[in-house]
Design an enzyme around this catalytic site. Sequence first.
Site, mmCIF file in Angstrom:
data_model
loop_
_atom_site.group_PDB
_atom_site.id
_atom_site.type_symbol
_atom_site.label_atom_id
_atom_site.label_comp_id
_atom_site.label_asym_id
_atom_site.label_seq_id
_atom_site.Cartn_x
_atom_site.Cartn_y
_atom_site.Cartn_z
ATOM 1 N N TYR A 1 -2.428 -0.374 10.541
ATOM 2 C CA TYR A 1 -2.491 -0.813 9.141
ATOM 3 C C TYR A 1 -1.193 -0.446 8.430
ATOM 4 O O TYR A 1 -0.587 -1.255 7.729
ATOM 5 C CB TYR A 1 -3.695 -0.162 8.451
ATOM 6 C CG TYR A 1 -3.819 -0.518 6.987
ATOM 7 C CD1 TYR A 1 -4.114 -1.820 6.599
ATOM 8 C CD2 TYR A 1 -3.626 0.440 5.996
ATOM 9 C CE1 TYR A 1 -4.213 -2.160 5.256
ATOM 10 C CE2 TYR A 1 -3.728 0.112 4.656
ATOM 11 C CZ TYR A 1 -4.024 -1.187 4.284
ATOM 12 O OH TYR A 1 -4.116 -1.528 2.950
ATOM 13 N N SER B 1 0.850 -1.199 0.000
ATOM 14 C CA SER B 1 0.000 0.000 0.000
ATOM 15 C C SER B 1 0.882 1.244 0.000
ATOM 16 O O SER B 1 2.041 1.182 0.406
ATOM 17 C CB SER B 1 -0.859 0.010 1.266
ATOM 18 O OG SER B 1 -1.608 1.193 1.364
HETATM 19 O O1 NJP Z 1 -10.311 -5.244 -0.411
HETATM 20 P P1 NJP Z 1 -11.586 -6.209 -0.321
HETATM 21 P P2 NJP Z 1 -9.290 -4.905 -1.590
HETATM 22 N N1 NJP Z 1 -7.879 -14.788 4.962
HETATM 23 O O2 NJP Z 1 -12.060 -6.064 1.068
HETATM 24 C C1 NJP Z 1 -9.688 -11.374 1.653
HETATM 25 C C2 NJP Z 1 -4.832 -3.695 -0.224
HETATM 26 N N2 NJP Z 1 -5.137 -2.278 -0.427
HETATM 27 O O3 NJP Z 1 -9.520 -5.706 -2.785
HETATM 28 O O4 NJP Z 1 -11.769 -13.956 3.194
HETATM 29 C C3 NJP Z 1 -8.042 -14.849 3.640
HETATM 30 O O5 NJP Z 1 -12.509 -5.953 -1.447
HETATM 31 C C4 NJP Z 1 -11.184 -11.171 1.429
HETATM 32 O O6 NJP Z 1 -11.837 -12.417 1.287
HETATM 33 P P3 NJP Z 1 -12.739 -13.142 2.411
HETATM 34 C C5 NJP Z 1 -5.476 -4.319 0.987
HETATM 35 O O7 NJP Z 1 -4.749 -4.059 2.166
HETATM 36 C C6 NJP Z 1 -6.413 -1.859 -0.605
HETATM 37 O O8 NJP Z 1 -9.258 -3.438 -1.732
HETATM 38 O O9 NJP Z 1 -13.656 -13.974 1.608
HETATM 39 N N3 NJP Z 1 -8.514 -13.867 2.887
HETATM 40 C C7 NJP Z 1 -11.187 -10.453 0.092
HETATM 41 O O10 NJP Z 1 -11.162 -11.374 -0.966
HETATM 42 C C8 NJP Z 1 -5.434 -5.782 0.604
HETATM 43 O O11 NJP Z 1 -4.193 -6.348 0.920
HETATM 44 C C9 NJP Z 1 -6.666 -0.490 -0.758
HETATM 45 O O12 NJP Z 1 -13.402 -12.068 3.206
HETATM 46 C C10 NJP Z 1 -8.853 -12.732 3.516
HETATM 47 C C11 NJP Z 1 -9.884 -9.668 0.099
HETATM 48 O O13 NJP Z 1 -9.045 -10.224 1.138
HETATM 49 C C12 NJP Z 1 -5.593 -5.758 -0.925
HETATM 50 O O14 NJP Z 1 -5.334 -4.424 -1.328
HETATM 51 C C13 NJP Z 1 -5.600 0.400 -0.757
HETATM 52 C C14 NJP Z 1 -8.718 -12.563 4.900
HETATM 53 C C15 NJP Z 1 -10.117 -8.217 0.436
HETATM 54 O O15 NJP Z 1 -10.943 -7.655 -0.531
HETATM 55 C C16 NJP Z 1 -6.967 -6.161 -1.437
HETATM 56 O O16 NJP Z 1 -7.944 -5.325 -0.857
HETATM 57 C C17 NJP Z 1 -4.333 -0.072 -0.552
HETATM 58 C C18 NJP Z 1 -8.216 -13.660 5.632
HETATM 59 N N4 NJP Z 1 -8.082 -13.623 6.964
HETATM 60 C C19 NJP Z 1 -4.096 -1.416 -0.404
HETATM 61 N N5 NJP Z 1 -9.126 -11.325 5.229
HETATM 62 C C20 NJP Z 1 -8.038 0.051 -0.954
HETATM 63 N N6 NJP Z 1 -9.040 -0.742 -1.225
HETATM 64 O O17 NJP Z 1 -8.182 1.279 -0.879
HETATM 65 C C21 NJP Z 1 -9.513 -10.733 4.102
HETATM 66 O O18 NJP Z 1 -3.335 0.807 -0.538
HETATM 67 N N7 NJP Z 1 -9.359 -11.574 3.056
#
Ligand code: NJP
Length: 265
Positions: free
Chosen positions: A158, A145
Amino acid sequence: MVKEQLKAKNIVITGASGGIGAEIARLCAASKANLVLLARSIDKLKRLKAELEAKYQVRVDVFQLDVSDTDQVQKVFREILARIGDIDILVNNAGFGIFREAHEASMDEMKRMFKVNVIGLMACTSMVLPKMRERRFGQIINIASQAGKIATPKSSVYSATKHAVLGYSNALRMELSDYNIQVTTVNPGPIATNFFDIADEQGTYVKNVQRFMLKPEFVARKVVGSMLTRTREINLPRWMNLGSVVYVLFPRLFERIGKRMLNKK
Ligand code: NJP
């Protein structure tokens, strides 16, 4: 977008049930890669699998995985390796954030963020490294990020997790430089995904940065574009990276002058 080099490559994506993970999966499938999709929401993964197999006639395996459970990570990756053989690209994308001032963050939140964003990412990486090193081939793409470069108010925890991801990735890149394994880090600014449902309960940040929000499809295109290239780091949007360069050079000045700009949460 179709990237010919990805045809028949085996690509594993964590956090693939939504957001940028799912978009990356769609583009990889369009390029005829074989996919392994991981997340906790198995129903969402199954729906995505059905969509991709029907549309692109590619092989898609899905596994339920909470990356914070390192025993489960080992079990699932052993199963993946047994089922599909070699993993060519690992995209460590699973992650979440909670925006809160440091004194208000609970112990549980702090631990959970580190367990998912840092330990989970390292655990998945550890499982692919031996085979990649043996084959002298592969790529690890870590979604970090801009918060891993510039820490801002209400993102102390974070931000600390994403700084950790960048530190880990930078060392890993050097360790693997003689093994033809590329380590790519991705540092996006805010992206319009469900991330903010948890991160920004009040909606303050989303309202304040709405005009800078990146589209998940755009970020996914950049990530997939970097696959099987020697891309070291992707910073989006580009102007934000300029901020982090200035920050490294003049931190005190940057924090003073940028105070209002950085206080959007
Ligand atoms: O977020 P979201 P993004 N074990 O919430 C999964 C980074 N980022 O696509 O487990 C396994 O739509 C969750 O799946 P589920 C951010 O830090 C974002 O934006 O089914 N999986 C879902 O598929 C992250 O690293 C922004 O709930 C787990 C996914 O993660 C990445 O981008 C800005 C889990 C999250 O999808 C993807 O985020 C930035 C677990 N314990 C960096 N916990 C931004 N959106 O602004 C969650 O700089 N997931």
